[in-house]
Every structure is written in C-alpha cells, then in structure tokens.
Design an enzyme around this catalytic site. Structure first.
Site, PDB file in Angstrom:
ATOM      1  N   ASP A 252       0.833  -1.200   0.000  1.00  0.00           N
ATOM      2  CA  ASP A 252       0.000   0.000   0.000  1.00  0.00           C
ATOM      3  C   ASP A 252       0.873   1.258   0.000  1.00  0.00           C
ATOM      4  O   ASP A 252       0.571   2.241  -0.686  1.00  0.00           O
ATOM      5  CB  ASP A 252      -0.924  -0.008   1.219  1.00  0.00           C
ATOM      6  CG  ASP A 252      -1.770  -1.263   1.291  1.00  0.00           C
ATOM      7  OD1 ASP A 252      -2.454  -1.560   0.299  1.00  0.00           O
ATOM      8  OD2 ASP A 252      -1.729  -1.951   2.323  1.00  0.00           O
ATOM      9  N   HIS A 280      -5.148  -3.146   6.561  1.00  0.00           N
ATOM     10  CA  HIS A 280      -5.011  -3.424   5.128  1.00  0.00           C
ATOM     11  C   HIS A 280      -6.404  -3.778   4.602  1.00  0.00           C
ATOM     12  O   HIS A 280      -6.768  -4.930   4.422  1.00  0.00           O
ATOM     13  CB  HIS A 280      -4.028  -4.561   4.874  1.00  0.00           C
ATOM     14  CG  HIS A 280      -3.958  -4.945   3.429  1.00  0.00           C
ATOM     15  ND1 HIS A 280      -3.490  -4.085   2.462  1.00  0.00           N
ATOM     16  CD2 HIS A 280      -4.326  -6.071   2.775  1.00  0.00           C
ATOM     17  CE1 HIS A 280      -3.563  -4.673   1.287  1.00  0.00           C
ATOM     18  NE2 HIS A 280      -4.068  -5.889   1.447  1.00  0.00           N
TER      19      HIS A 280
END
Length: 440
Positions: A252, A280
């Site tokens: 990410d 996440h």
C-alpha cells in the site's frame, strides 16, 4: 493478497536421489559454497515412502521409530551434495546461515519472492540462507517443482531447501517467517467467516512458531486479513516478542508513492515519509499530510486538496480490486517486491529523516491509537531487524477522523476473533464489509 495454502499437519515429503543419478558437477559451485538438502523429520502419525518419481506415494503406514534426520540419506537433487569445508574457510566469506520459513510456498507470490531471497537481493550478497517451504497436502508436488526450479537456478547463497506441510517441522529454528498462505473468501462467505477460517490457520502457525522457531524470529504476515491474522498469530506465540510480528502494508505504501510521484511529475525516489495508517482494507489511510516530495511537504507540491483527499486516497484503498479486474487475479509480483522491501527496511538502517510503514503491535504507541491491535504505523530501523515508532508526526482533523475509522474496524475484527486470541467469546459486530483485494 495471498493465495490459498491451508497448512494441515500430516507429513512431509522428500525425494530420494541416488548419487549415480546426479549429473551435477561440483565445479559449478563456488569454492565456498556448501549446499545440503535437509529433509524435514517425519511426523509420528504417518509415514510416506518415496521413490525417485515424485508422484509415486505409498499410503500412510504404521508410525515409524524416531530417526535422527542427520542420519537420513534422502535429499533433493543438487541439495544432496555436501562439501565439507573447514569452518575457518567458510566463515571468511560467508555470514552465519539463516533459516527462512515461507508458508503458501507453492503460490504465485512465493513464486516471485523465493528467487529474490535465493539470489541475495534481499539479505545481501554474502548471506547464505536455508529455505523452509510450507505448503498443503494438495500442493506438495508443486513444492517439489519449486525446489527443482531453485535447484536449476544455481544460486550460490542457497544452501538448503526443505519442504513440508507441518508447521512444527518447517518452522524449526526459523529466523524469519513469511506467512503468505491464507484461504480466499468463497462465494457467499461473510467477512466474519473468513476471519474465523483464516484465523484458525494462524492460531496453528503461531503455536508452531512459539514451539520451534528462533526466540527472536521476525514474522511478516501477508495472508489476509493480515492485520488481524498477525494479532492472532502473536497471541498464540507468547514466548516471542509481540514487537517481532508485522502485517504487510508495504505494498500500500509503494502504491501511494507511485501515485504521488505520477501526480507531481517526479520519479518514485523523490517521494519519502509515506505512511499507511491502520488496516489493510478499504479503510486504510494513506497519509499525504506527513509525506514529502523532494524534501517538501506533499501539500506544497500538489496543491489540489480535493485530489489528495478523494481521488488519491480512494485509488490506494481500492487499487488491489482494480488490479484484479484488469489482470484477473490478485497482485503477486508487486506483493513479492513489497515483502522484499519490508524485510530490507528492517535489516538496513532507515535513511535519516525518513520512515516506512508496517502493521505492528500498538501497545505503547505514542499516537493514542487503541492498544492490543496490529495497526500500520510509521517505523524506523537501525538495521538490526528491530524498529521504533516515529514520534514527530503531524495530525489534522482529516487524518484523525480516518484513523479513528480504521481503528474501529480493527477493534471490531479483534472482538470477532476473541475465541482465537484467548480473549473470550467472539462478538462479530463488524461496522461494514470492507472487502479486501483477493478475498473473492
């Protein structure tokens, strides 16, 4: 993110190769290379007899007597060859060998990652490694194929390869455990069901790490939902410091750096101090307030506030899902790169003034985030495998509001897996179904 690899302990499998069948020449090895395939010890409840053909497996028979694995002759191809160099000669060129356990080792992510590890790209050109590959009964033959490819690649630093499906055997003396394997969400399955199903895998793996891994093993959980799976794993490994467990949010971070660089018209290396906060999932918070581009605050370089708060943030939260639509499967190569980056961030000193993101245990954090969850936060490392949380962080109302949302989601996930962490009867009151990329 990770492909399905259920790890059901039953037996390990090795391949018997007679010396007359080896065509490998010792001249292909560097002078200081010493390689040996170490078959994992068989469990007490089953026995597998193997011939040269990898698919000729006999049915389980009566439990055998315990045998010292060092006395066995089973080996896998080139890893059968052992060169007995003098200890002092070996240590002149090589560091002490480290054991790296990888679950889901027959999956697509591992197919990219293992070759990075074996080549020396991650741990360095003078660091020999042993790979311990964990799969499922269904993937065991595929693991043999993985070992064959590693064998054919002639990596000088790769000393040992062992494969198995019992984490208590594969995780023996592991210095690093990369837990990639997890089951994807099936049709009609609720998020709570996925948390329970994958959570049980990480209960078992946590217990195995606690029993047989190095006391200072570093654990990176990739299998989703990775934050809560990491919490489950560390709760079932009380003899290993909770600080040693990480949930992978580096992908990410990498995605966020890419989008900021594209918007600013610069190369990736100009983007620093990028933090992913929280889970996440689609509640994750890519922090543009503290990030920098070429040393300047992002908001001074990219003055489009609406783009930063809406398009940029949403694109990072949902990029994995968009990739699946384009590619037809979840990210694998970029995930492997991010795992390598996450490891290198822990074994390489963080550049002065910079930091990296990792999902870590929140107890004692300086940000006021709820304790006893695994939450992605900004970290720095001295390069010793450990890390410290960054203290000089700015917050505004926008950032705090979104951090609270992802915090609430992780607290709800924690309540949902209370039966797996020793914290009571589960109560699944997830605020919404924030589907993770690759779950469907």
């Amino acid at each position: 993110m990770a492909l399905a690899e259920l790890s059901t302990p039953s037996y390990t499998k090795t391949r018997l190769v007679h010396s007359s069948q080896l065509s490998f020449s010792s001249t292909h090895l560097r002078s200081h290379r010493r390689v040996a395939f170490r078959p994992l010890p068989r469990t007490q409840n089953a026995r597998i007899s193997c011939s040269v053909a990898p698919n000729q497996v006999q049915a389980p028979a009566a439990p055998p007597q315990t045998v010292d694995p060092k006395t066995k002759t089973e080996c896998f191809g080139v890893f059968c060859l052992t060169y007995d160099l003098k200890a002092e000669e070996e240590t002149k060129s090589w560091k002490k060998l480290i054991n790296i356990a990888v679950s889901g080792a027959a999956g697509m992510i591992s197919n990219h990652l293992l070759f990075k590890l074996a080549s020396g790209e991650v741990f360095g050109p003078d660091q020999p490694i042993a790979l311990k590959l964990l799969g499922s009964e269904r993937s065991l033959q595929a693991l043999e194929g993985v070992a064959m490819e590693l064998e054919d690649s002639l990596f000088p630093l790769l000393r040992e390869v062992s494969i198995g499906i019992d984490p208590y055997e594969v995780f023996q003396d592991a210095g690093w455990a990369l837990l990639i394997g997890a089951k994807p969400r099936g049709p009609g399955m609720e998020r709570a069901g996925l948390l329970d199903l994958n959570g049980q895998i990480f209960v078992e793996q946590g217990k195995a790490l606690n029993a047989v891994a190095s006391r200072n093993v570093k654990v990176i959980v990739v299998g989703n939902p990775c934050n809560t799976n990491a919490l489950i794993c560390l709760k079932n490994a009380p003899n290993i410091p909770a600080k040693n467990f990480h949930a992978l949010t580096r992908l990410d971070e990498n995605r966020a750096k890419c989008q900021l660089a594209l918007k600013a018209g610069v190369f990736y290396d100009k983007v620093s101090n990028m933090t992913i906060w929280g889970n996440h999932s689609t509640t994750q918070v890519p922090d543009f307030l503290n990030a920098r581009i070429d040393g300047l605050p992002v908001k001074e370089v990219i003055k489009d506030k609406k783009w930063l708060e809406e398009e940029f943030t949403e694109s990072i939260q949902k990029r994995g899902g968009v990739l699946i639509k384009k590619w037809g499967r979840s990210s694998a190569a970029s995930t492997a790169v991010s795992i390598a980056d996450a490891i290198k961030s822990l074994i390489t000193p963080t550049p002065e003034g910079d930091w990296f993101s990792s999902g870590v245990y929140t107890t004692g954090n300086p940000y006021g985030i709820a304790e006893d969850i695994v939450f992605s936060m900004p970290c720095r490392s001295k390069g010793d495998g450990d890390y410290e949380l960054v203290k000089d962080i700015q917050f505004d109302d926008y950032l705090l509001k979104r951090i609270k949302k992802t915090e609430a989601e992780l607290l709800a996930e924690k309540r949902c897996v209370g039966h797996l962490t020793g914290q009571g009867i589960p109560v699944c009151d997830l605020p919404e179904d924030t589907m993770l990329p690759g779950e469907m």
